[in-house]
Design an enzyme around this catalytic site. Structure first.
Site, PDB file in Angstrom:
ATOM      1  N   CYS A  52      -2.932  -9.679  -1.607  1.00  0.00           N
ATOM      2  CA  CYS A  52      -4.372  -9.651  -1.817  1.00  0.00           C
ATOM      3  C   CYS A  52      -5.073 -10.931  -1.390  1.00  0.00           C
ATOM      4  O   CYS A  52      -5.383 -11.102  -0.219  1.00  0.00           O
ATOM      5  CB  CYS A  52      -4.679  -9.299  -3.258  1.00  0.00           C
ATOM      6  SG  CYS A  52      -6.352  -8.680  -3.448  1.00  0.00           S
ATOM      7  N   LYS A  82       2.822 -14.119  -5.092  1.00  0.00           N
ATOM      8  CA  LYS A  82       1.483 -14.410  -4.551  1.00  0.00           C
ATOM      9  C   LYS A  82       1.229 -15.914  -4.541  1.00  0.00           C
ATOM     10  O   LYS A  82       1.349 -16.581  -5.579  1.00  0.00           O
ATOM     11  CB  LYS A  82       0.444 -13.674  -5.403  1.00  0.00           C
ATOM     12  CG  LYS A  82      -0.977 -13.748  -4.890  1.00  0.00           C
ATOM     13  CD  LYS A  82      -1.871 -12.861  -5.763  1.00  0.00           C
ATOM     14  CE  LYS A  82      -3.289 -12.754  -5.274  1.00  0.00           C
ATOM     15  NZ  LYS A  82      -4.086 -11.819  -6.084  1.00  0.00           N
ATOM     16  N   GLU A 113      -1.425  -3.604  -5.031  1.00  0.00           N
ATOM     17  CA  GLU A 113      -1.230  -4.769  -5.901  1.00  0.00           C
ATOM     18  C   GLU A 113      -1.301  -4.281  -7.353  1.00  0.00           C
ATOM     19  O   GLU A 113      -2.140  -3.455  -7.703  1.00  0.00           O
ATOM     20  CB  GLU A 113      -2.342  -5.800  -5.632  1.00  0.00           C
ATOM     21  CG  GLU A 113      -2.189  -7.050  -6.498  1.00  0.00           C
ATOM     22  CD  GLU A 113      -3.265  -8.104  -6.244  1.00  0.00           C
ATOM     23  OE1 GLU A 113      -4.381  -7.757  -5.834  1.00  0.00           O
ATOM     24  OE2 GLU A 113      -2.966  -9.297  -6.485  1.00  0.00           O
TER      25      GLU A 113
END
Ligand SMILES: NC(=O)CC(=O)C(=O)O
Length: 314
Positions: free
Chosen positions: A184, A150, A76
């Site tokens: 994540c 994300k 990330e």
């Protein structure tokens, strides 16, 4: 990021059998017994020098490919320091072409040149007046196959330990991505992983930057949970730890198998993990412990509100 991969068609040599999400589950299951391939997880040091970060990532991808990886995963935010001050400065307009996005231009070039699939970790993406934390996936032809923004921004406030608000700069993505990818903090949401699994995913990739508080407490736990719950592979890739950075990454990139077992992992320094993925094991696990059949849909059910109609071929 959770990239969910499914096996590819039979005419493709097993060696190139990077899974794709488009095929029906039946076809996927039929052919998955021949699918073995190596995955490379590049745990990279990240510096304030973007040009260096890009060169460094290129070198690591090449090294992973030389060691046999056909699918390479980056961390990330690998082209920029992980900080709200840096995200706007390092952001690239991915849709505006290679000149506007040197980071993804490199990924496109290298994936095509080496004929590998790259789950390109994530970079800050600029789109109009918004910023996203975005993962790009490039296929063996060097073409962009999917872009995942994300969905679950990382906002945390544990006094005396860690405070970080991604939502200060980033806008959350709205769509799960069928090359099935998450980033994540997305790993914390089991419903997303379940939706990917129900759509036939065999591997979830999460580029992630956990920290010195969340890392020891639940980095491995979450990966093993997502893998065991859904009986699939989970791969994570973190930046290497820089003790002098504002945000200190936990490291410990890992590949977990479908029984929740850690197949390969590393500590916090820079490293490239090469490990084998074998989808036949996954099927064996699902046959021996048929969780999908045992699930009590008459009592509870996950509703996929936003049907994932857009698919991406690798
Ligand atoms: N970068 C992140 O999303 C970190 C995260 O989720 C955490 O728990 O740490």
């Amino acid at each position: 990021m959770a990239s969910a991969f499914r096996p590819q068609q039979a005419r493709i040599p097993p060696a190139l059998a990077i899974p794709i999400p488009l095929l029906t589950k039946a076809i996927g299951n039929l052919f998955c017994f021949i699918y073995r391939f190596k995955i490379g997880l590049c745990q990279l040091t990240v510096t304030p020098d973007k040009e260096r970060n890009i060169k460094h990532a290129r070198k690591a991808i090449k090294e992973a490919a030389q060691k046999g990886a056909q699918l390479v995963v980056l961390p990330e935010i690998w082209n920029s320091p992980y900080s709200n001050d840096s995200f706007p400065v390092y952001a690239e307009d991915i849709d505006a072409g290679h000149d506007a996005s040197p980071s993804t231009a490199m990924l496109a070039e290298v994936s095509g040149q080496l004929k590998i699939t790259i789950v390109g970790g994530s970079i800050p993406e600029r789109c109009g007046d918004k910023l996203y934390n975005t993962c790009c996936i490039f296929g063996t032809d060097g073409k962009l196959k999917a872009k995942h923004r994300k969905i679950h921004l990382f906002d945390i406030d544990i006094p005396g330990k860690i405070t970080f608000m991604e939502s200060k700069t980033f806008t959350a993505g709205e769509t799960p991505t069928i090359v099935d990818t998450g980033i994540c903090h997305d790993i914390c949401f089991e419903e997303l992983a379940m939706i990917y699994a129900s759509r036939g995913a065999h591997l979830l990739c999460y580029p992630g930057a956990f920290n010195m508080t969340s890392g020891p407490s639940h980095w491995e736990l979450l990966q093993r949970s997502r893998a065991a719950d859904n009986q699939l592979y989970v791969a994570t890739c973190s930046p290497a730890r820089d003790a002098g950075a504002g945000y200190i990454a936990w490291g410990h990139s890992t590949l977990v198998g479908p029984f929740g077992e850690v197949i390969a992992t590393t500590e916090h320094d820079e490293d490239i993990i090469i490990a084998e993925i074998d989808y036949s094991i996954l099927e064996q696990r699902r046959t021996r412990l048929p969780l999908a059949k045992q699930r009590r849909g008459d009592l509870y059910r996950l509703v996929d509100i936003r049907r994932l109609d857009a698919h991406c071929r690798l």
